[in-house]
Structure formats: C-alpha cells, structure tokens
Design a protein around this motif. Structure first.
Motif, PDB file in Angstrom:
ATOM      1  N   ASN A   1     -50.094-102.184  -7.103  1.00 63.27           N
ATOM      2  CA  ASN A   1     -48.976-101.381  -7.611  1.00 63.27           C
ATOM      3  C   ASN A   1     -48.110-100.851  -6.469  1.00 63.27           C
ATOM      4  O   ASN A   1     -46.873-100.849  -6.550  1.00 63.27           O
ATOM      5  N   ILE A   2     -48.755-100.388  -5.406  1.00 65.14           N
ATOM      6  CA  ILE A   2     -48.011 -99.867  -4.257  1.00 65.14           C
ATOM      7  C   ILE A   2     -47.168-100.968  -3.624  1.00 65.14           C
ATOM      8  O   ILE A   2     -45.973-100.787  -3.345  1.00 65.14           O
TER       9      ILE A   2
ATOM     10  N   TYR B   1     -44.193-101.986  -6.086  1.00 63.59           N
ATOM     11  CA  TYR B   1     -43.050-101.077  -6.105  1.00 63.59           C
ATOM     12  C   TYR B   1     -42.353-101.034  -4.748  1.00 63.59           C
ATOM     13  O   TYR B   1     -41.141-100.793  -4.686  1.00 63.59           O
ATOM     14  N   LEU B   2     -43.080-101.274  -3.676  1.00 63.73           N
ATOM     15  CA  LEU B   2     -42.430-101.409  -2.377  1.00 63.73           C
ATOM     16  C   LEU B   2     -41.512-102.626  -2.373  1.00 63.73           C
ATOM     17  O   LEU B   2     -40.391-102.579  -1.839  1.00 63.73           O
TER      18      LEU B   2
END
Length: 312
Positions: free
Chosen positions: A184-185, A188-189
């Motif tokens: 997820n990190i 979204y990055l």
C-alpha cells in the motif's frame, strides 16, 4: 431436503474458530490492497467514455451497489450458519443450503449450484491474477530493455510468476498483512509520482466533457467493474477476522475501506482525464513522458544514447 431445528439464540460469530485471526486494522489494510489494483490506471479512459462528472456519479453508484450486494451475501452466509448451528458457512455451502430450502426443482440443483460458485470464483481470480502478472512483467521489461538488453516478454512472466509462488503458499492472511502494508505504501507513493505529471500543464476543466454520449457506457462499466469488484477477496478477509461482526455495518471495515478506495479512484480518474482528455490510453502510465529515463550506468554506451534525467 436438509432440515435443522432453528435456534434463534445461536450466534455463529461466537462459535467461529479461526486458526490465525486478523485484527480489524489488518483486515482494512488487506482489503485496501486487494481492491486497488491495475484497474485504477484505466479509469481515466473510462471517464473519457462518460465524462468526468457522469463517470464520478456512476462510479460511486457502482461501488454502493457492490458493497450492498456483498453485505447482503455476508448476512445470508451468517444466517445460513446460524440455522445450521455452525461457526462459519462459506459461499458455496450457503448456496447449497439455500437451494435445499426451496421447492423441489431447486433441490435438484443444490449441489450443482455449489460447484458453479466454486468455478466462477476460481476462474475469475485466475483471470485477475494473470492480468497482474502480465502487467508487472511488461513494466519490468520496459526497464530491462533500456538498461540491460531486449528480451522476450515470456521470460519476465516466468520470472514474476516464480517469485510469486512463495507468497501464494502463505495460507493465513494475517501473515500477509505486513506485505500488504508495504505494498500500500509503495502503491500510493507511485500514485504521488504519477500525480507529479498529472498536475502539470492542466487545461481548463471546461475543455473536458462532464457528460458524454451514452453509447459508450458499456465500455465504462467494463473498466469500472474490473477496477472495483473483488468478491472472493472480500469474503476471504471476513472469514479470517478475529471480530467478523465488525466487518459490515455503517462504520464497518468494508465500508471504511470502500470510502478510501472510491476517493482514490475518483481523484486518479478525474485528474487523468483532465490532463490527457480523449487521447488518454488504456493505462494512464502510457501517457507519461518516456524521454526522462536516467542514463545507463555503463560508460561503454555512447554519449548520444544517454538521456538526461529531469532537473529536480
């Protein structure tokens, strides 16, 4: 006909036995990762078919209908488990039980209905996983073709598929939560990096259609449904929760995750269509500039082949 003595006091949630249960936060993280996939990259094209305002309204309605259907399905599964006094009743078994409670012609189709559900879920997930593997392989191939050498796509598909096997062997969803959080990190990055280009040189919003001709609505629904729907995963996460009663409801895990998904989809789709308009490709990444690759690290390459990195 299957008959059971109904016990209204029986609570399936209290009698559900999960070997390695997930927390509510873990379920939220996993649900967010499993729903948001490569389909989001095609949503700008979907909005080009309908217009940015019409597409936003329809996407919200599709998501509401999907979540409402999943909620009804889970309620039926819990009710089936209650009537049979079981801790958990999965989708196929619920289908079989429901058909056995109907008229005679339904009872004859009971076992077939269970096999039908298993088949539909298996083929749908197989198709989705194949798309993801091909998508990742194509992106890795683009980098390899520039920095290393040109190779056939099947080599990268085999490579990505082999690396995915260890993750596929993890049977308990709780152990996948750290991977889902990291994914997820990174995801979204990646969206932030794409937004760097989407927010540049934006035309006036009046140049983009708010409503388009209805003849292209089937194309929109095809992309939107692929992007939003993930029935099997939604059911699997609910079945592995420590507190499954917190999964549905107004402020349940499913609704909260759906709100984050819809907001992410709307921003990405509207900005992609706003930036590129009717010329947007099937994946918005194909519209990003491809002349900003960093130079190859090897000094053996001639200077004329080097492409300067953008000044930051």
């Amino acid at each position: 006909m299957v008959s059971h003595t109904l016990n209204s006091a029986y609570n399936p949630y209290e009698n559900r036995n999960v070997e390695v249960p997930m927390s509510n936060v873990g379920a939220f993280v996993s649900l967010l990762k499993c729903v948001i996939g490569t389909g989001i990259l095609a949503l700008p094209l979907a909005f080009a078919y309908t217009g940015w305002l019409n597409g936003g309204i329809l996407l919200i309605l599709i998501t509401i209908l999907l979540i409402h259907g999943i909620t009804l399905l889970i309620i039926c599964m819990v009710e089936s488990a209650r009537r049979q006094e079981q801790g958990y009743c999965n989708f196929p078994d619920t289908m079989v039980y429901a058909f056995n409670q109907g008229p005679n012609w339904c009872r004859y189709c009971a076992r077939a209905s269970g096999f039908l559900v298993d088949g539909v879920l298996a083929f749908s997930h197989y198709g989705v996983c194949v798309v993801y593997i091909v998508f990742v392989s194509v992106n890795i191939k683009q980098l390899s073709d520039y920095y290393i050498k040109v190779m056939d796509l099947w080599i990268f598909i085999l490579f990505v598929g082999m690396l995915s096997i260890p993750l596929f062997l993890i049977r308990h969803l709780k152990y996948l939560v750290p991977f889902n959080l990291a994914a997820n990190i990174v995801m979204y990055l990646g969206f932030v990096l794409i937004f760097y280009y989407l927010f540049q040189n934006l035309p006036a919003l009046s140049e983009r259609e708010a409503f388009s001709e209805p003849s292209k609505l089937p194309l929109f629904f095809g992309i939107a449904l692929f992007s939003v729907s993930s029935v099997g995963v939604m059911l699997a996460i609910e079945s592995k929760m420590a507190h499954p009663e917190k999964y549905i409801g107004w402020f349940g895990v499913l609704n909260l995750a759906s709100v984050v998904v819809v907001i992410s989809y709307l921003i990405f789709a509207i900005m992609g269509y706003w930036r590129y308009g009717e010329t947007v490709h099937g994946s918005v990444t194909l519209d990003l500039p491809n002349d900003e690759m960093c130079p190859r690290p090897s000094s053996a390459w001639p200077s004329s082949s080097r492409i300067r990195c953008p000044a930051m």
